[in-house]
Write a protein that holds these residues in place. Structure first.
Motif, PDB file in Angstrom:
ATOM      1  N   THR A 199       0.808  -1.234   0.000  1.00 20.13           N
ATOM      2  CA  THR A 199       0.000   0.000   0.000  1.00 20.13           C
ATOM      3  C   THR A 199       0.835   1.274   0.000  1.00 20.13           C
ATOM      4  N   SER A 200       2.147   1.168  -0.123  1.00 19.49           N
ATOM      5  CA  SER A 200       2.993   2.357   0.003  1.00 19.49           C
ATOM      6  C   SER A 200       2.926   3.291  -1.209  1.00 19.49           C
ATOM      7  N   HIS A 201       2.475   2.813  -2.351  1.00 17.72           N
ATOM      8  CA  HIS A 201       2.399   3.679  -3.532  1.00 17.72           C
ATOM      9  C   HIS A 201       1.329   4.746  -3.323  1.00 17.72           C
ATOM     10  N   ARG A 202       1.592   5.927  -3.776  1.00 19.19           N
ATOM     11  CA  ARG A 202       0.690   7.065  -3.554  1.00 19.19           C
ATOM     12  C   ARG A 202      -0.701   6.856  -4.150  1.00 19.19           C
ATOM     13  N   LEU A 203      -0.846   5.943  -5.127  1.00 20.38           N
ATOM     14  CA  LEU A 203      -2.135   5.732  -5.766  1.00 20.38           C
ATOM     15  C   LEU A 203      -2.911   4.527  -5.229  1.00 20.38           C
ATOM     16  N   PHE A 204      -2.338   3.812  -4.248  1.00 18.47           N
ATOM     17  CA  PHE A 204      -3.034   2.609  -3.796  1.00 18.47           C
ATOM     18  C   PHE A 204      -4.446   2.919  -3.311  1.00 18.47           C
ATOM     19  N   TYR A 205      -4.605   3.874  -2.433  1.00 19.17           N
ATOM     20  CA  TYR A 205      -5.936   4.105  -1.852  1.00 19.17           C
ATOM     21  C   TYR A 205      -6.917   4.712  -2.848  1.00 19.17           C
ATOM     22  N   GLU A 206      -6.433   5.448  -3.820  1.00 20.94           N
ATOM     23  CA  GLU A 206      -7.305   5.920  -4.902  1.00 20.94           C
ATOM     24  C   GLU A 206      -7.766   4.718  -5.743  1.00 20.94           C
ATOM     25  N   ALA A 207      -6.846   3.797  -6.017  1.00 19.03           N
ATOM     26  CA  ALA A 207      -7.195   2.581  -6.756  1.00 19.03           C
ATOM     27  C   ALA A 207      -8.158   1.716  -5.943  1.00 19.03           C
ATOM     28  N   TRP A 208      -7.935   1.633  -4.644  1.00 15.25           N
ATOM     29  CA  TRP A 208      -8.806   0.828  -3.789  1.00 15.25           C
ATOM     30  C   TRP A 208     -10.212   1.426  -3.748  1.00 15.25           C
ATOM     31  N   GLU A 209     -10.309   2.731  -3.743  1.00 14.96           N
ATOM     32  CA  GLU A 209     -11.620   3.392  -3.777  1.00 14.96           C
ATOM     33  C   GLU A 209     -12.354   3.064  -5.074  1.00 14.96           C
ATOM     34  N   LEU A 210     -11.640   3.077  -6.193  1.00 17.21           N
ATOM     35  CA  LEU A 210     -12.247   2.692  -7.474  1.00 17.21           C
ATOM     36  C   LEU A 210     -12.729   1.244  -7.407  1.00 17.21           C
ATOM     37  N   TYR A 211     -11.940   0.365  -6.853  1.00 15.03           N
ATOM     38  CA  TYR A 211     -12.300  -1.046  -6.690  1.00 15.03           C
ATOM     39  C   TYR A 211     -13.590  -1.173  -5.889  1.00 15.03           C
ATOM     40  N   GLU A 212     -13.674  -0.475  -4.777  1.00 14.45           N
ATOM     41  CA  GLU A 212     -14.869  -0.560  -3.930  1.00 14.45           C
ATOM     42  C   GLU A 212     -16.102   0.032  -4.612  1.00 14.45           C
ATOM     43  N   GLN A 213     -15.930   1.047  -5.431  1.00  7.70           N
ATOM     44  CA  GLN A 213     -17.059   1.649  -6.136  1.00  7.70           C
ATOM     45  C   GLN A 213     -17.515   0.790  -7.306  1.00  7.70           C
ATOM     46  N   HIS A 231      -1.172  -9.753  -9.558  1.00  3.52           N
ATOM     47  CA  HIS A 231      -0.799  -8.443 -10.085  1.00  3.52           C
ATOM     48  C   HIS A 231      -1.892  -7.427  -9.746  1.00  3.52           C
ATOM     49  N   PHE A 232      -1.555  -6.476  -8.920  1.00  2.70           N
ATOM     50  CA  PHE A 232      -2.441  -5.346  -8.630  1.00  2.70           C
ATOM     51  C   PHE A 232      -1.847  -4.193  -9.429  1.00  2.70           C
ATOM     52  N   GLU A 233      -2.436  -3.911 -10.580  1.00  2.58           N
ATOM     53  CA  GLU A 233      -1.880  -2.893 -11.470  1.00  2.58           C
ATOM     54  C   GLU A 233      -2.773  -1.667 -11.520  1.00  2.58           C
ATOM     55  N   VAL A 234      -2.131  -0.520 -11.425  1.00  2.00           N
ATOM     56  CA  VAL A 234      -2.824   0.734 -11.701  1.00  2.00           C
ATOM     57  C   VAL A 234      -2.401   1.154 -13.096  1.00  2.00           C
ATOM     58  N   VAL A 235      -3.336   1.711 -13.830  1.00  2.00           N
ATOM     59  CA  VAL A 235      -3.065   2.162 -15.195  1.00  2.00           C
ATOM     60  C   VAL A 235      -3.179   3.677 -15.186  1.00  2.00           C
ATOM     61  N   LEU A 236      -2.116   4.323 -15.612  1.00  2.00           N
ATOM     62  CA  LEU A 236      -2.033   5.786 -15.565  1.00  2.00           C
ATOM     63  C   LEU A 236      -1.851   6.370 -16.955  1.00  2.00           C
ATOM     64  N   GLN A 237      -2.333   7.582 -17.086  1.00  2.00           N
ATOM     65  CA  GLN A 237      -2.012   8.380 -18.257  1.00  2.00           C
ATOM     66  C   GLN A 237      -1.692   9.771 -17.738  1.00  2.00           C
ATOM     67  N   GLU A 238      -0.443  10.167 -17.952  1.00  2.00           N
ATOM     68  CA  GLU A 238       0.038  11.458 -17.457  1.00  2.00           C
ATOM     69  C   GLU A 238      -0.285  11.631 -15.967  1.00  2.00           C
ATOM     70  N   GLU A 239       0.076  10.608 -15.188  1.00  2.00           N
ATOM     71  CA  GLU A 239      -0.083  10.599 -13.723  1.00  2.00           C
ATOM     72  C   GLU A 239      -1.529  10.521 -13.240  1.00  2.00           C
ATOM     73  N   GLU A 240      -2.509  10.431 -14.152  1.00  2.00           N
ATOM     74  CA  GLU A 240      -3.911  10.312 -13.769  1.00  2.00           C
ATOM     75  C   GLU A 240      -4.314   8.842 -13.794  1.00  2.00           C
ATOM     76  N   LEU A 241      -5.053   8.400 -12.758  1.00  2.00           N
ATOM     77  CA  LEU A 241      -5.509   7.020 -12.686  1.00  2.00           C
ATOM     78  C   LEU A 241      -6.603   6.791 -13.720  1.00  2.00           C
ATOM     79  N   LEU A 242      -6.309   5.939 -14.696  1.00  2.59           N
ATOM     80  CA  LEU A 242      -7.301   5.553 -15.704  1.00  2.59           C
ATOM     81  C   LEU A 242      -8.098   4.346 -15.248  1.00  2.59           C
ATOM     82  N   GLY A 243      -7.416   3.409 -14.600  1.00  2.00           N
ATOM     83  CA  GLY A 243      -8.115   2.197 -14.207  1.00  2.00           C
ATOM     84  C   GLY A 243      -7.249   1.263 -13.400  1.00  2.00           C
TER      85      GLY A 243
END
Length: 176
Positions: A9-23, A46-58
């Motif tokens: 969970t140390s990556h800065r986007l983990f909790y944003e990704a987790w929120e998307l997962y829960e929604q 593999h728990f992968e976040v997909v980014l475009q220009e630092e924005e979470l796409l999925g």
């Protein structure tokens, strides 16, 4: 597009990704956070976040086994849906290597479920006719009846049963 595999969970986007997962997924189709934290470092997961220009796409949460990749959870950010990002992410994923891909979908009993199935079919997946039981993620819940979709071809009932026998103990913590 950039794919980043998270193993804790140390990556800065983990909790944003987790929120998307829960929604994106109902409670009965998602793993509790503590369980998620236990499996993230597993070599096959593999728990992968997909980014475009630092924005979470999925997010792409998947298992890479010797004979198949199992796309357990896939979602695009709600604000970015309908813009082709999901298609692009999915096409990149299936073309990444030669292994077939399996994923679960709810039966086509509602319009949203039919749209989801059409989305996967438009991306080369096949809806298999045999029903499939997803073991519960939470104690006290019943298994969820789903269908398996597969890429690039269909799978037999025997192959679905073999997948369940070989991989459910790890994915869903079922008895060995």
């Amino acid at each position: 597009m950039e794919h980043i595999r998270l193993t804790d969970t140390s990556h800065r986007l983990f909790y944003e990704a987790w929120e998307l997962y829960e929604q994106a997924f109902p409670l009965e189709e998602r793993r509790p956070l503590l369980w998620q934290l236990e499996i993230m470092p597993h070599a096959d997961y593999h728990f992968e976040v997909v980014l475009q220009e630092e924005e979470l796409l999925g997010i792409l949460l998947w298992w890479g086994f010797e004979e198949v990749r199992f796309l357990e959870h896939f979602a695009t950010a709600a604000a970015l849906r309908g813009q082709g990002h999901g298609r692009s992410i999915l096409q990149t994923f299936v073309k990444h290597d030669k292994h077939p891909v399996l994923l679960e979908v709810e039966p086509p009993e509602s319009e949203i479920n039919r749209r989801r199935i059409r989305f996967y079919e438009q991306n080369g997946f096949n809806l298999n006719p045999h029903f499939y039981q997803q073991p519960p993620y939470h104690q006290g819940q019943q298994p969820v009846t789903l269908l398996l979709m597969s890429y690039p071809g269909t799978i037999s009932a025997e192959d679905a049963a073999a997948f369940t026998r070989l991989h459910h103990p790890l994915i869903y913590r079922t008895a060995q």
